[in-house]
Motif scaffolding. Structure first.
Motif: not given
Length: 256
Positions: A104-120, A246-254
């Motif tokens: 499968l050519v889209n393994t980073p999407g299937l195994l990493l990006a997709g599941p991360t998007l489902m949660v976050h 994945s950042a939020t206004r409260t966790t991001a900084g300079r």
């Protein structure tokens, strides 16, 4: 309850039984259904010799798998998967190998990006991006490794700065990025704030960056075999919306 052996074909993994894993009748039905489908659909012609044509050929194969429900099988059914358990996933990859199926050519999407998007991810992002990951309509790559940062991800030098108008501005460099030159998106690990004392992983964020923009340059890195799957990715003022991180206004900084 069946032992951990494949019906009609020993798979050479007796250690599964020793670890207490057992295939049930449902697992056997899953295997037979998959094996039957693969027997009718695995391409028998050799892949094209040209790397770009070969990748396009692989995308077509993943699309065929997805349309039949055989891509992203561990994904929940609500997102187009089958909710496969660990043994079904084992069976899946074993049967793909036995059948001589293309990878499968889209393994980073299937195994990493997709599941991360489902949660976050937001509902809008999940609705728009997840189906296109399954079908390989959008290829994803993983922007983690850098020339001076391999397994020690806390040492990444890539920076992303809030522009005050709803976007990140990304500067840095990623290397050994698989399929970057074919990808639409890269999930970039970048520092959005300086670490807090000894907490070296604080201030790191995962940002979805579209690669087809002026602030991104991609250079292929052929292997000694000539395989061109790797690339080096340079970010110089590339932008990505705040809503794709994945950042939020409260966790991001300079960042210095």
């Amino acid at each position: 309850m069946a032992t951990a052996t494949s019906p009609d074909r020993p798979h050479g993994w007796p250690a599964l039984a020793e670890m207490g894993f057992r295939f049930t009748g449902e697992h056997d039905r899953f295997r037979r259904e998959l094996r039957s489908w693969l027997g009718e659909h695995v391409p028998r012609e050799p892949p094209p010799a040209d790397p770009d044509e070969r990748f396009a050929w692989g995308r077509a194969w993943q699309r065929e798998l997805a349309e039949a429900g055989w891509a992203g099988i561990a994904w929940p059914e609500a997102y187009g998967g089958r909710g496969a358990d660990a043994l079904q996933q084992f069976i899946y990859y074993e049967e793909l190998a036995w059948a001589g199926a293309p990878e499968l050519v889209n393994t980073p999407g299937l195994l990493l990006a997709g599941p991360t998007l489902m949660v976050h991810g937001t509902e809008e992002l999940k609705r728009r991006l997840l189906p296109r990951i399954l079908t390989a309509q959008d290829i994803w790559c993983q922007g983690f490794s850098e020339p001076g940062s391999g397994s020690d991800l806390a040492s990444v030098k890539t920076r992303a700065v809030d522009d005050g108008a709803g976007s990140w501005v990304i500067d840095g460099e990623k290397v050994w990025t698989t399929h970057a030159h074919w990808a639409r998106y890269c999930f970039v690990l970048a520092r959005t704030a300086d670490p807090a004392g000894e907490r070296r992983y604080d201030g790191l964020s995962l940002i979805i960056c579209e690669l087809a923009q002026p602030g991104v340059v991609i250079t292929r890195l052929p292997q000694p075999t000539g395989d061109p799957e790797f690339a080096q990715v340079f970010f110089a003022g590339a932008t990505a919306p705040w809503t794709r991180s994945s950042a939020t206004r409260t966790t991001a900084g300079r960042c210095r």
